[in-house]
Scaffold this active site. Structure first.
Site, PDB file in Angstrom:
ATOM      1  N   HIS A   1       6.333   2.257  -1.549  1.00  0.00           N
ATOM      2  CA  HIS A   1       6.242   1.641  -2.870  1.00  0.00           C
ATOM      3  C   HIS A   1       7.457   0.753  -3.066  1.00  0.00           C
ATOM      4  O   HIS A   1       8.580   1.160  -2.791  1.00  0.00           O
ATOM      5  CB  HIS A   1       6.218   2.717  -3.958  1.00  0.00           C
ATOM      6  CG  HIS A   1       4.936   3.494  -3.984  1.00  0.00           C
ATOM      7  ND1 HIS A   1       3.761   2.954  -4.425  1.00  0.00           N
ATOM      8  CD2 HIS A   1       4.660   4.765  -3.604  1.00  0.00           C
ATOM      9  CE1 HIS A   1       2.812   3.852  -4.332  1.00  0.00           C
ATOM     10  NE2 HIS A   1       3.322   4.961  -3.827  1.00  0.00           N
TER      11      HIS A   1
ATOM     12  N   CYS B   1       4.199  -3.390  -2.576  1.00  0.00           N
ATOM     13  CA  CYS B   1       4.003  -4.315  -3.683  1.00  0.00           C
ATOM     14  C   CYS B   1       5.190  -5.270  -3.701  1.00  0.00           C
ATOM     15  O   CYS B   1       6.317  -4.847  -3.493  1.00  0.00           O
ATOM     16  CB  CYS B   1       3.951  -3.563  -5.002  1.00  0.00           C
ATOM     17  SG  CYS B   1       2.692  -2.296  -5.034  1.00  0.00           S
TER      18      CYS B   1
END
EC number: 2.6.1.-
Lengths: 452, 499
Positions: free
Chosen positions: A164, A206
């Site tokens: 992440h 991301c």
């Protein structure tokens, strides 16, 4: 007029032939030179594959890393040249309905865990500090060789990170982050010591493009799965396992790499085209301004595989086999002549005997203050200064035992309550409840998680 | 990169045999001469080579030694008479008509640190030959550029330039026997004896350069990564040159040699092909079979294919017992070891003749070549390492340097300076030892685990963390402090106001 024409023809034909031959020779010479120039100058390959997120619902990050690991091993890089860091164990996770497997395609088509996975940094060892230590080489001397990146100035290194992330950082283990500035500084430290020849950095998180914005060392090529402000999305869930299995970008990269074999000539431009926006929803990005060669000339196997440069051996040394035996002038290692023996161990039997003996005495001598119930605690005689702890054991027993009994009774009470009233279920059935029948079958069939 | 100006001094003695003195000498014998040449590597690095030449005539013993039939005998006889220190060269000039040198050969390079040169008539040809000779026997611009390859821009060197082993404190050599078909071949190799007889002399000679450790293993059912092609004309199996890069990979995972030590590992593999793929030959790019049946990979090691003859009768019992001819194998492996270190005898002027070093594996002057290159490389590495360490310390102002790191840095600097001083005076042995110490100290200082930049927060991060914590708290405190000060001042003024 007929006579000059044939001679002219002959001359023309001869000239054409000559030019053709010269052209061919020149062309092959030029091609050889071109091959020389565009070839990479590396002699060995390394790979550092990092999965930074833990917990069962981040299964896809572990599957991403393992699928890149599998491709890299298939194309020839051996385990001794791969540093694999997985932040959590998915294969032997208690929530894995099919233990000892990690799947990348739904319907469990491809098991990327395999039989010979070698994880170098596992679980809580995957931290920002350890990752930077591996990259820069500032590692404590007790680290085993499999946990080191022993690259030199002729190594091509592939670094793959997933997890992440956000704008300018990547989250490690849900508790810390690595920023793009720190990563760029680590690469600069590597370049200063010439710990790499060329570096390929791939990140699947991301806003992944923010991680390569700050690089400033030469010979680095970077790929990311999404631009700043975009999220990288996951690919497909598997209802039997209950989680998303892979991220989109790495899924399509894996499909692309499955077509590559060690001798293929596919170049980096094809890798840049993998996963267009229609498939990936996010826009993959790449950065090649720091890289010296043209990506057109960089082979996929320059980073993902291990294609060695070879030279034919044409010289030999002439040895004289009739010479008498050679006496080496160097001192050989002296073998220890004294037999080895064990160091003084704790005299356990003696202690227990003393404890039992002192129980029968009225006043125990000062060294043997352990008695009765505490004899089994095996306080060694040298630690008599800790015997003051004995006084604190009593209040501990006064508190802990009642608490334990209360907890046990309440647990029994509540479970009886549940059994008696089946309508008050304390758990919520998962979405894949329909599949639990199949899962139960799997559970019965193969459980092979005996190794770590 | 840091700037470096190195001076390499080579003591050369040119000894003229009677009848070989050229007519146009500037001064009568004996005299000294110094020639300097600059090798510029990049804008900030340059190497100056000084050839301190002593020209003299032969002594009686040397004359007697030169009056023998062949050059080998002359070389052997001259060996005890010359200066044997590392890095020095002795050149004996023999008359043009002398029969010591064979026909057509004008320079003969011996096993030790001497050479025989045929007089060329005038000083100019002699000087040319001397220059060629020193480039072969000590160092040349290309070997220095290769040693300093970190600093040379990539466009100047080709991709093949940095293929020799880097200077390291130790190397690990592993000999492996690969037997993919134990059912047909029962291979027996007496590796311990071969290592003691043939490999140990070479390693003893190289012990000055680094520590070597040797181990060996046998691997069964280890197959190569490529299926060889069957060639009908020679009824043998062929491995073509373009399939060689893929041969090593499946085997490498099983070699296990890299688990042993932190030094660079050199693997030498001996492959005995299966019964169904025998005999197996390697073809080079032009399609011709390779005489040694071996190939090597830079910085990795070498592989040799050892073919076993087919049994005489088809009913011979399997497995066949094979006793490996270790002399043939070691000749190839030792040649590959030399090539991995960069000691090749290929690129020479045509009228040079080199004496084979025999069982020692390498001549004394080849050892010197290696030492020159490694010393220069070590000094350049030390300066790069210390400069980058200094830059790191500049960038992170609050990094903590432990005492032992500081002492390693001082020692590295002192050793590097002493190495450069020794190089300038021509003592190669002490220069090399000093450079090795410098490299060890600088690597230990640079890779100390406490110098991780992550552990030291830059000042702006400290501000970013502490200001949001303390500023809101500080505002009422400061305001109330200001109020207290104002009240105190007012109280001081009040008595004057009241009547």
């Amino acid at each position: 007029m007929a006579a000059p024409v044939p001679t002219a023809c002959w001359v023309c034909a001869a000239a054409a032939l000559l030019l053709g031959c010269c052209g061919a020779a020149v062309a092959s010479g030029v091609q050889d030179q071109a091959e020389q120039f565009f070839r990479s100058g590396h002699t060995n390959n390394w790979a550092v594959l990092v999965c930074t997120s833990r917990f069962w619902f981040n299964y896809r990050h572990v599957a991403n890393t393992l699928s890149v690991y599998r491709s890299v091993k298939r194309l020839g890089i051996p385990d001794s040249h791969i540093v694999l860091m997985l932040a959590d164990d998915m294969a032997c996770n208690p929530r894995n309905p099919k233990p000892a497997t990690v799947f990348s395609h739904k319907n469990m088509e491809l098991n990327v865990y395999g039989d010979d996975v070698e994880v170098d940094y596992r679980s809580y060892e995957v931290t920002v500090e350890n990752f930077l230590r591996v990259l820069t080489g500032r590692i404590p001397p007790s680290t085993p060789r499999s946990k080191r990146l022993l690259s030199d100035d002729r190594s091509n290194i592939l670094i793959y990170m997933t997890g992440h992330g956000g704008n300018g950082f990547l989250k490690f283990q849900d508790s810390e982050e690595i920023t793009n500035v720190e990563l760029a500084d680590a690469f600069e430290q590597m370049w200063q010591k010439r710990r790499y020849n060329e570096l390929l950095f791939i990140i699947d998180t991301c806003q992944g493009a923010s991680m390569y914005e700050r690089f400033y060392s030469p010979n680095i090529m970077a790929l990311a799965s999404s631009q700043v402000g975009e999220d990288s999305l996951s690919h497909q869930p598997d209802l039997g396992i209950g989680v998303h299995l892979m991220d989109r970008y790495t899924f399509y990269v894996l499909e692309f790499l499955e077509e590559i074999h060690p001798a293929s000539q596919t170049n980096m431009n094809d890798l840049f085209q993998v996963c267009p926006k229609s498939l990936c929803v996010s826009t993959p990005g790449h950065r090649t301004d720091l890289f010296q060669r043209d990506p057109q000339n960089v082979l996929i196997t320059d980073f993902f595989g291990s294609v060695r440069k070879v030279e034919i051996t044409t010289e030999t040394v002439s040895l004289d086999s009739d010479l008498a035996g050679f006496e080496s002038k160097l001192p050989k290692d002296e073998l220890a002549t004294e037999p080895l023996k064990y160091a003084e161990q704790l005299p356990v039997a003696q202690i227990i005997h003393q404890a039992l003996m002192s129980r029968s005495q009225q006043k125990p001598p000062r060294e043997q203050q352990h008695s009765g119930l505490y004899g089994v605690l095996l306080l060694p005689p040298q630690l008599h200064k800790f015997s003051s702890l004995r006084n604190s054991f009593l209040p501990m027993f006064l508190f802990i035992f009642p608490l334990f009994f209360c907890a046990a009774y309440s647990f029994i009470f509540i479970s009886c309550f549940n059994l008696l009233s089946p309508s008050s279920m304390l758990y919520v059935p998962s979405k894949g409840a329909v599949q639990t029948q199949q899962s139960l079958q799997f559970l019965k069939r193969n459980r092979t998680c005996s190794r770590g | 990169a840091a700037s470096a100006q190195l001076q390499l001094a080579v003591p050369v003695a040119v000894v003229f045999a009677p009848g070989s003195v050229p007519g146009d000498l500037p001064r009568p014998l004996p005299f000294r001469d110094v020639q300097e040449m600059e090798i510029s590597v990049n804008l900030r690095t340059s190497i100056t080579s000084r050839y301190e030449t002593v020209y003299r005539s032969t002594t009686a013993q040397e004359e007697a030694a030169l009056n023998v039939a062949t050059a080998q005998e002359a070389d052997a006889a001259l060996c005890p008479l010359q200066d044997a220190s590392l890095g020095s060269l002795t050149v004996y000039v023999v008359p043009e008509t002398s029969s010591v040198l064979p026909q057509g050969v004008s320079v003969y390079v011996g096993k030790h640190r001497s050479a025989l040169v045929r007089a060329g008539g005038n000083l100019a040809t002699l000087r040319t030959r001397l220059r060629q000779l020193t480039q072969v026997m000590s160092f040349a611009a290309s070997s220095i550029a290769t040693a300093l390859s970190d600093r040379v821009p990539d466009s100047q060197l080709g991709p093949d330039a940095r293929r020799h082993l880097k200077s390291s404190l130790g190397y690990e050599i592993t000999f492996s026997l690969l037997n993919p078909d134990p059912k047909s071949h029962d291979v027996d190799w007496d590796i311990e004896d071969a290592v003691n007889r043939y490999v140990q002399p070479v390693l003893d000679k190289l012990s000055l350069v680094a520590n070597f450790s040797v181990d060996s293993q046998i691997l069964y059912y280890a197959v190569l990564g490529v299926t060889p092609r069957f060639d009908k004309e020679t009824s043998s199996f062929i491995l073509s040159a373009h399939s060689l890069p893929h041969v090593i990979n499946p085997v490498e995972a099983r070699l296990g040699s890299s688990a042993a030590s932190l030094y660079p590992v050199l693997n030498f593999l001996l492959y005995v092909p299966e019964r169904s793929h025998s005999p197996l030959y390697i073809q080079d790019k032009d399609g011709a079979p390779v005489s040694t049946n071996a190939f090597h990979s830079p910085r990795w090691g070498g592989i040799m294919v050892y073919n076993v003859e087919a049994p005489g009768s088809p009913q011979a019992s399997l497995p066949l017992h094979v006793d490996v001819d270790m002399v043939r194998v070691m000749e190839v492996f030792l040649a590959q070891l030399r090539l991995l270190f960069g000691l090749s005898r290929e690129e020479l002027p045509p009228d040079f003749l080199l004496e084979s070093p025999g069982n020692e594996g390498l001549a004394d002057w080849e050892l010197d070549r290696l030492l020159w290159a490694h010393t220069v490389e070590n000094i350049a590495t030390v300066s790069t390492t210390l400069t980058s360490l200094a830059q790191l310390l500049d960038k992170i102002g609050n990094i903590v340097i432990k005492d032992d790191v500081a002492s390693e840095v001082y020692q590295a600097v002192a050793s590097a300076q002493s190495a450069m001083a020794e190089l300038a005076t021509g003592h190669l042995h002490s220069a090399f030892q000093a450079s090795k110490e410098a490299v060890t100290s600088s690597e230990r200082a640079f890779f100390d685990p406490s110098l991780l930049h992550l552990l030291y927060f830059p000042d702006d991060q400290k501000f970013a963390i502490y200001i949001p914590l303390f500023l809101p708290m500080a505002v009422p405190i400061l305001l109330s402090l200001a109020k207290i000060v104002r009240e105190a001042r007012q109280r001081k003024k009040e008595p004057t106001k009241m009547d």
